[in-house]
Design an enzyme around this catalytic site. Structure first.
Site, short mmCIF file in Angstrom:
data_model
loop_
_atom_site.label_atom_id
_atom_site.label_comp_id
_atom_site.label_asym_id
_atom_site.label_seq_id
_atom_site.Cartn_x
_atom_site.Cartn_y
_atom_site.Cartn_z
N THR A 130 10.02 2.41 -7.96
CA THR A 130 10.16 1.00 -8.36
C THR A 130 10.06 0.03 -7.19
O THR A 130 10.21 -1.18 -7.38
CB THR A 130 11.49 0.80 -9.11
N SER A 146 10.23 -2.36 -3.84
CA SER A 146 11.18 -3.19 -3.10
C SER A 146 10.98 -4.66 -3.43
O SER A 146 10.01 -5.04 -4.09
CB SER A 146 10.98 -2.97 -1.60
N LEU A 156 4.33 -12.93 10.76
CA LEU A 156 3.16 -13.12 11.63
C LEU A 156 1.87 -13.16 10.83
O LEU A 156 0.97 -13.95 11.14
CB LEU A 156 3.11 -12.03 12.70
N ASP A 198 9.01 2.73 -1.41
CA ASP A 198 9.89 1.75 -0.76
C ASP A 198 11.35 1.91 -1.14
O ASP A 198 12.22 1.37 -0.44
CB ASP A 198 9.46 0.32 -1.16
N ALA A 251 2.50 0.93 2.13
CA ALA A 251 1.78 1.44 0.97
C ALA A 251 1.27 2.86 1.21
O ALA A 251 1.36 3.72 0.33
CB ALA A 251 0.61 0.51 0.65
N HIS A 272 -21.09 4.17 22.03
CA HIS A 272 -21.15 2.98 22.87
C HIS A 272 -22.17 2.00 22.31
O HIS A 272 -23.26 2.42 21.90
CB HIS A 272 -21.57 3.38 24.29
P1 FAD Z 1 5.72 -1.21 -5.22
O1 FAD Z 1 4.35 -1.43 -4.75
O2 FAD Z 1 6.71 -2.30 -5.01
O3 FAD Z 1 5.59 -0.90 -6.77
C1 FAD Z 1 6.69 -0.77 -7.59
C2 FAD Z 1 6.32 -1.20 -8.99
O4 FAD Z 1 7.36 -0.81 -9.87
C3 FAD Z 1 6.16 -2.70 -9.16
O5 FAD Z 1 4.90 -3.00 -9.71
C4 FAD Z 1 7.28 -3.10 -10.12
O6 FAD Z 1 6.88 -4.12 -11.03
C5 FAD Z 1 7.51 -1.80 -10.85
N1 FAD Z 1 8.86 -1.66 -11.39
C6 FAD Z 1 10.03 -1.88 -10.77
N2 FAD Z 1 11.06 -1.58 -11.57
C7 FAD Z 1 10.52 -1.15 -12.73
C8 FAD Z 1 11.06 -0.69 -13.95
N3 FAD Z 1 12.38 -0.59 -14.13
N4 FAD Z 1 10.21 -0.36 -14.94
C9 FAD Z 1 8.86 -0.45 -14.78
N5 FAD Z 1 8.30 -0.88 -13.64
C10 FAD Z 1 9.12 -1.21 -12.63
N6 FAD Z 1 2.00 -2.19 3.23
C11 FAD Z 1 0.96 -1.66 3.90
O7 FAD Z 1 0.92 -0.44 4.08
N7 FAD Z 1 -0.05 -2.43 4.38
C12 FAD Z 1 -0.06 -3.78 4.22
O8 FAD Z 1 -0.99 -4.45 4.65
C13 FAD Z 1 1.02 -4.37 3.52
N8 FAD Z 1 1.06 -5.70 3.33
C14 FAD Z 1 2.10 -6.24 2.63
C15 FAD Z 1 2.13 -7.63 2.47
C16 FAD Z 1 3.17 -8.22 1.78
C17 FAD Z 1 3.18 -9.72 1.60
C18 FAD Z 1 4.21 -7.41 1.22
C19 FAD Z 1 5.33 -8.04 0.45
C20 FAD Z 1 4.19 -6.04 1.39
C21 FAD Z 1 3.15 -5.45 2.10
N9 FAD Z 1 3.09 -4.08 2.31
C22 FAD Z 1 2.05 -3.54 3.03
C23 FAD Z 1 4.13 -3.17 1.80
C24 FAD Z 1 3.65 -2.49 0.51
O9 FAD Z 1 3.30 -3.47 -0.44
C25 FAD Z 1 4.73 -1.58 -0.04
O10 FAD Z 1 5.19 -0.71 0.96
C26 FAD Z 1 4.21 -0.76 -1.19
O11 FAD Z 1 3.73 -1.58 -2.22
C27 FAD Z 1 5.30 0.16 -1.73
O12 FAD Z 1 4.81 0.90 -2.80
P2 FAD Z 1 5.78 1.41 -3.96
O13 FAD Z 1 4.89 2.08 -4.95
O14 FAD Z 1 6.92 2.13 -3.39
O15 FAD Z 1 6.38 0.09 -4.62
#
Ligand code: FAD
Ligand code: NAI
Length: 469
Positions: free
Chosen positions: A146, A148, A189, A316, A324, A448
């Site tokens: 889910t 962060s 940044l 996360d 990601a 190169h």
């Molecule tokens: P998430 O991508 O947060 O996905 C979780 C999903 O679960 C969400 O869609 C949410 O709606 C859903 N959810 C939550 N609770 C429930 C529920 N109870 N029932 C159903 N659905 C639910 N990381 C990188 O590696 N490179 C980058 O360039 C980068 N840029 C970023 C830029 C920004 C502005 C931000 C905020 C983050 C960035 N990140 C980047 C971090 C990256 O987005 C996260 O580390 C990554 O998305 C985590 O993946 P995840 O699947 O754990 O969670």
């Protein structure tokens, strides 16, 4: 679906969840992926990695056209910003990619269940959809993915209009005249750079004494110099204790981090980017007895299983960098272990990249951490000002730094500030995954002229034999 017994129900369709669901389906598990936000791809595709990189690319082109194309003899009459088109392009990239994930789930026969999931008990996921309907999915295993959310700052309530998180900062309708960014980390940044390039006066307020804390100290120092030259203003060792919005903007109270006389700053937009925290609201974890630490981070064992048998967690919302690609690796390995295979992720070798320009990329140990652990190491450095491709491109800021263990030359850390750092770090990650040495990189033929040659030269420099400096 009501009578179906799934092998796996994944809650969350981000890079952790959708990748785990696809891998599980590839391994023959009947799988569903529950997502509440209405589109797949999670934070990353909807409001994170992808929209931020789209705006970084567009704003970089704008600034390049406005400030630097003339250096190449390319003279434009007038460079103007059409922010609506820039935002439209970003939104289309997001919707194309999120639609692509839906296609991938279908292709792999993963059921995409729209709605918010909760876990009444192990073996069941209740899904509440926005139209008020509910359904219960029965399953052998549950994977929590889910993600962060932005960490709130006491005294600085976000409204996503004047005081925004990254989500609001990706969707402003005009470049603010004055923007204050709280936190000189990755989001501060990257998004600070976007709005500064588009004409905003950006001040970044950071609690600690450096930008990008956690990165190698030399890189932090040089990065601050480069970003200051680009127009970002930094207020280090400072904390914001309050922010109040009115019709004309926001008033911030800023104090020295260690306490002392406060001052007031005005801004049109304030971005709060002081970190992210796991999002597990509404899942029912406390009632289930799933163990979390005091920051809400779900605790898992080596197979990603929580303290409740049959309930797993990744991405996360579990320990490790909030990235990601780390979430994706977690997802693949968790699914493989559930299917009876073995696998592991080496969390020391998860690269981190900041997509400013120049980019910042790092993998492995910093010099500070090696010193703290008393490990003997040698350092090889090579500046991009001595790299012919970087000079031809006009991208000479930054350097490559390689840290290798003295006794066996094994590469322990690689840190890059420079053009395409986020791509050329992949070579270092691969070498380190194989337990390789600086000499391995030094003896590898690099094309190169390429910015990757700076990595080879830094590896030669570990042994004091760089050629081009
Ligand atoms: P998430 O991508 O947060 O996905 C979780 C999903 O679960 C969400 O869609 C949410 O709606 C859903 N959810 C939550 N609770 C429930 C529920 N109870 N029932 C159903 N659905 C639910 N990381 C990188 O590696 N490179 C980058 O360039 C980068 N840029 C970023 C830029 C920004 C502005 C931000 C905020 C983050 C960035 N990140 C980047 C971090 C990256 O987005 C996260 O580390 C990554 O998305 C985590 O993946 P995840 O699947 O754990 O969670
Ligand atoms: P961050 O952890 O990168 O940076 C937060 C910064 O805020 C730190 O420098 C910290 O010292 C500072 N800070 C904390 N409290 C403060 C306070 N009260 N006042 C002033 N400064 C304070 O967090 P950020 O930038 O919010 O990003 C969150 C996460 O999202 C990142 O850690 C990363 O995992 C992910 N992300 C990754 C990206 C990438 O890979 N390119 C891009 C954007 C986000």
């Amino acid at each position: 679906m009501a009578d179906k017994l799934y092998d796996l129900v994944v809650i969350g369709g981000g890079p952790g969840g959708y990748v785990a669901a696809i891998r599980a389906a590839q391994l023959g598990m009947t799988t569903a992926c529950v997502e509440g936000r209405g589109s797949l791809g999670g934070t990353c595709l909807n409001v994170g990695c992808i929209p931020s990189k789209a705006l970084l690319q567009s704003s970089e082109l704008f600034a390049e056209a406005r400030d630097h194309l003339k250096d190449h003899g390319v003279v434009l009459p007038k460079v103007e910003l059409d922010l609506a088109t820039m935002m439209g392009r970003k939104n289309k990239i997001v919707s194309d990619l999120t639609g692509g994930i839906e296609f991938l789930l279908k292709k792999n026969k993963v059921d995409y269940v729209k709605g918010w999931g909760s876990i009444p008990r192990a073996g069941e996921v209740a899904v509440a959809s926005d139209d008020g309907g509910t359904q219960t999915l029965k399953t052998q295993k549950i994977l929590i993915a889910t993600g962060s959310e932005s960490t709130p700052l006491p005294g600085v309530a976000t409204d996503e209009k004047q005081i925004v998180t990254s989500t609001g900062a990706l969707d402003l309708s005009d470049p603010p005249k004055k923007m204050v960014v709280i936190g000189a980390g990755v989001i501060g940044l990257e998004l600070g750079s976007v709005w500064s390039r588009l004409g905003s006066e950006v001040t970044v307020i950071e609690f600690l004494d450096r930008v990008l804390p956690g990165m190698d100290g030399e890189i932090c120092k040089q990065a601050k110099r480069v970003f200051s030259k680009q127009g970002l203003k930094f207020k280090l060792n400072s904390k914001v204790t309050q922010a109040t919005a009115d019709d004309a903007g926001v008033t911030l109270t800023v104090e020295p981090a260690k306490g002392g006389a406060a001052e007031e700053l005005r801004a049109d937009i304030v971005l709060v980017s002081i970190g992210r925290r796991p999002f597990t609201v509404g899942l029912g974890l406390q009632e289930l007895g799933v163990v979390m630490d005091n920051r809400g981070v779900i605790q898992v064992d080596a197979s990603y299983q929580t303290s409740v048998p049959g309930i797993y967690a990744i991405g996360d919302c579990v320990p490790g960098p909030m990235l990601a690609h780390k979430a994706e690796e977690d997802g693949v390995v968790a699914a493989e272990i559930m299917a009876g295979q073995s696998g592991h992720v080496d969390y020391n070798l998860v690269p981190g990249v900041v997509y400013t320009w120049p980019e910042v990329a790092a993998v492995g140990r910093t010099e500070e951490s090696l010193k703290a652990d008393g490990i003997d190491y040698r350092v090889g450095k090579f500046p991009f000002s001595a790299n012919s491709r970087a000079r031809a491109n006009g991208d000479t800021d930054g350097f490559v730094k390689i840290l290798a263990e003295t006794r066996n030359d094994r590469v322990l850390g690689v840190h890059i500030l420079g053009p395409l750092a986020g791509d050329i770090i992949a070579e270092a990650v691969t070498v380190m995954e194989f337990g390789g040495c600086a000499e391995d990189i030094a003896r590898t033929c690099h094309a190169h002229p390429g910015v990757g040659e700076a990595v080879k030269e830094a590896a030669l420099a570990v042994d004091g034999r760089a050629i081009h400096i």
